[in-house]
Design a protein around this motif. Structure first.
Motif, short mmCIF file in Angstrom:
data_model
loop_
_atom_site.label_atom_id
_atom_site.label_comp_id
_atom_site.label_asym_id
_atom_site.label_seq_id
_atom_site.Cartn_x
_atom_site.Cartn_y
_atom_site.Cartn_z
N VAL A 274 0.84 -1.21 0.00
CA VAL A 274 0.00 0.00 0.00
C VAL A 274 0.87 1.25 0.00
O VAL A 274 0.62 2.20 -0.75
N ASP A 275 1.88 1.24 0.85
CA ASP A 275 2.71 2.45 0.99
C ASP A 275 4.14 2.05 1.38
O ASP A 275 4.42 1.81 2.56
N PRO A 276 5.05 2.02 0.42
CA PRO A 276 6.42 1.59 0.73
C PRO A 276 7.09 2.46 1.78
O PRO A 276 7.99 1.99 2.49
N SER A 277 6.63 3.69 1.93
CA SER A 277 7.29 4.57 2.90
C SER A 277 6.72 4.40 4.31
O SER A 277 7.17 5.05 5.26
N ALA A 278 5.72 3.52 4.47
CA ALA A 278 5.10 3.38 5.80
C ALA A 278 6.01 2.66 6.79
O ALA A 278 5.95 2.91 8.00
N ALA A 279 6.86 1.78 6.31
CA ALA A 279 7.72 1.00 7.22
C ALA A 279 8.95 1.81 7.62
O ALA A 279 9.46 2.62 6.85
N THR A 280 9.41 1.57 8.86
CA THR A 280 10.63 2.24 9.33
C THR A 280 11.85 1.53 8.70
O THR A 280 11.71 0.44 8.14
N ALA A 281 13.01 2.17 8.87
CA ALA A 281 14.23 1.56 8.32
C ALA A 281 14.45 0.17 8.91
O ALA A 281 14.82 -0.78 8.21
N GLU A 282 14.19 0.06 10.22
CA GLU A 282 14.39 -1.23 10.88
C GLU A 282 13.43 -2.28 10.32
O GLU A 282 13.80 -3.43 10.06
N GLU A 283 12.17 -1.87 10.12
CA GLU A 283 11.18 -2.81 9.58
C GLU A 283 11.56 -3.22 8.16
O GLU A 283 11.41 -4.38 7.78
N HIS A 284 12.09 -2.24 7.40
CA HIS A 284 12.54 -2.59 6.04
C HIS A 284 13.67 -3.62 6.10
O HIS A 284 13.69 -4.57 5.33
N SER A 285 14.58 -3.43 7.05
CA SER A 285 15.70 -4.36 7.08
C SER A 285 15.25 -5.74 7.55
O SER A 285 15.74 -6.76 7.08
N GLN A 286 14.27 -5.79 8.45
CA GLN A 286 13.76 -7.10 8.91
C GLN A 286 12.72 -7.68 7.95
O GLN A 286 12.36 -8.84 8.06
N LYS A 287 12.21 -6.81 7.11
CA LYS A 287 11.09 -7.19 6.22
C LYS A 287 9.94 -7.80 7.02
O LYS A 287 9.29 -8.78 6.61
N ALA A 288 9.70 -7.21 8.19
CA ALA A 288 8.64 -7.72 9.06
C ALA A 288 8.16 -6.62 9.99
O ALA A 288 8.90 -5.68 10.30
#
Ligand SMILES: O=P(O)(O)O[C@H]1[C@H](O)[C@@H](OP(=O)(O)O)[C@H](OP(=O)(O)O)[C@@H](OP(=O)(O)O)[C@H]1O
Ligand SMILES: Nc1ncnc2c1ncn2[C@@H]1O[C@H](COP(=O)(O)OP(=O)(O)O)[C@@H](O)[C@H]1O
Length: 452
Positions: A274-288
């Motif tokens: 829905v929104d690639p910018s919604a996740a934090t950097a940490e969430e992006h790195s964990q992909k979770a």
């Protein structure tokens, strides 16, 4: 698309659904279910889902409810909770129907009362042999039917056809959670929480607002809750699922996530889609992300956090199911959606509003509501081409008794430990939305004032 412009997406989607729903409507045109030997097959009177009023003036409204669920269904079976289990076997895909012959549906008169509520009910067709699907109506198919020598085969085929042409449409929720059932009922995967709620609700002031509960059944080794199919007997129903409350996750889910965070890759995927910018950097790195994190994000991009409800899914007159409402957030967007959903029929909007008002009175009287936090439950709006309209409370899989020392209000924001759900906040905004939608209509779109 959804991430860019929720309203545009939603309008486009609903307009497409409208276009599809207008002609050659798929499955939900329902006649009747049942097999040879079943009273319904013989064309006897069957009960339909309750409707509070017939806004199209096609038949009188009735008050009253049958005292108890149907006898004969096994009740109160102790079984392990299956809530949350994702089944693989969904209901069979319904084929497109061109026509399901059914004399007697639209003019059904109220001689029996649904066990579930104030209602109208419908007579089943007397002419069961006039039922053909689109495929069966083709010349070659007819020829084949004529050639059928065995009555047994013939009845098996028609029975199969009737079963497949169930009204069943699932707008939201877990795939594989439901199975069609005969006799105008559906089966939902058993959960102790939901079963306990439905049992309690059958003795509560809210009973007319929930599908009638018929106990627990075992099918293919699995336990199911049996309840009324709210679409039964309706003529190409239009349906909207609105999830109620300002919070959609349980307090215990939050506690668990804080004590022992469980990373959810599936929820991360749904979020960034829905929104690639919604996740934090940490969430992006964990992909979770954790479940409460995902659920809170969903609440804020939709109208849940601000208005106390959100639209989950819509189908119009049997058209495609639209689920593209994740970013439908403002009241304006929701008004537009209701106007499209009801095809600007003032009578339907008014009927919905009136049903919500009476539901509110029942909620304020309800011992069940006073003592339960109602999380993730939906209101199912249903109207049909005959002008019948109703709203039902469904999905009690996350409705739990509140700690006894707490007096729940349901109309205040949630704070951790308060167990408040904001259900009445959602109901208030929904009622206002329906009023605002009616104000958008021209005089010719409003129902004629009733005679003195
Ligand atoms: O609608 P999307 O964004 O897909 O998110 C879903 C819904 O919130 C489900 O609620 P509902 O069943 O009311 O539709 C919820 O099920 P729960 O009822 O289990 O909370 C799911 O949690 P998981 O089942 O944990 O994935 C969650 O992934
Ligand atoms: N009694 C019912 N009659 C007709 N449709 C129903 C009924 N209960 C649920 N549904 C349909 O199934 C969908 C999901 O139901 P729900 O109880 O919310 O499932 P889940 O617990 O998997 O979230 C609803 O949006 C609605 O379309």
């Amino acid at each position: 698309m959804e991430g860019l412009n929720g309203l545009k997406a939603c309008q486009k989607g609903i307009s497409q659904a409208l276009a599809q729903g207008g002609q050659g409507c798929p499955a939900p045109c329902v006649a009747k279910e049942g097999a040879p030997g079943d009273p319904k097959w013989r064309g006897e009177l069957v009960q339909g889902p309750g409707l509070p009023m017939d806004v199209g003036g096609k038949g009188p409204a009735l008050d009253g409810a049958k005292a108890s669920p149907e006898d004969g269904s096994p009740k109160g079976i102790q079984a392990p909770s299956l809530h949350g289990a994702k089944g693989n076997e969904g209901p069979p895909e319904a084929p497109k129907l061109q026509h399901l012959a059914m004399r007697g549906l639209s003019g059904g008169h109220d001689r029996s009362v649904s066990s579930s509520s104030t209602c109208s009910s419908f007579e089943s067709s007397q002419e069961s042999d006039e039922v053909f699907s689109e495929e069966e109506g083709k010349p070659g198919r007819r020829k084949m039917l004529r050639k059928t020598k065995s009555w047994k085969t013939f009845f098996t085929m028609v029975h199969w056809s009737l079963r497949r042409h169930s009204s069943w449409v699932q707008l939201a929720g877990h795939e594989g959670n439901f199975k069609p059932s005969e006799g105008g009922q559906i089966l939902k995967k058993f959960s102790t929480v939901e079963n306990t709620c439905l049992e309690a609700l059958m003795g509560d002031t809210l009973r007319p607002y929930v599908p009638a509960y018929h106990g627990v059944v075992v099918k293919d080794g699995e336990h199911y809750i049996q309840m009324d199919d709210l679409l039964r007997g309706l003529d190409a129903p239009s349906i909207m699922d609105c999830k109620m409350g300002v919070r959609t996750y349980l307090e215990e889910e939050l506690t668990k996530a804080l004590l022992k965070p469980t990373p959810r890759k599936d929820m991360y995927q749904k979020m960034v889609k829905v929104d690639p910018s919604a996740a934090t950097a940490e969430e992006h790195s964990q992909k979770a992300v954790t479940k409460p994190r995902y659920m809170q994000w969903r609440e804020h991009i939709s109208s849940t956090a601000s208005l106390g409800f959100r639209i989950e899914g819509v189908t119009i007159e049997g058209g495609a199911v639209q689920k593209d409402f994740k970013q439908t957030r403002t009241q304006e967007q929701i008004i537009d959606t209701f106007l499209i959903f009801t095809k600007r029929q003032g009578s339907i909007l008014r009927a919905y509003q009136s049903r919500l008002e009476s539901m509110r009175s029942a909620l304020l009287e309800s011992a069940f509501f006073r003592t339960h936090e109602v999380i993730g439950s939906s209101l199912l709006f249903v109207h049909d081409r005959q002008g019948r309209a109703n709203v039902w409370m469904i999905d009690f899989g996350k409705t739990l008794p509140a700690p006894p020392q707490l007096a729940l209000r349901h109309d205040v924001p949630w704070t951790r430990g308060s167990h408040e759900d904001g259900y009445l906040i959602g109901l208030h905004h929904l009622t206002h939305t329906l009023q605002a939608a009616q104000r958008r209509l021209g005089p010719e779109e409003m129902p004629a004032p009733s005679a003195p």
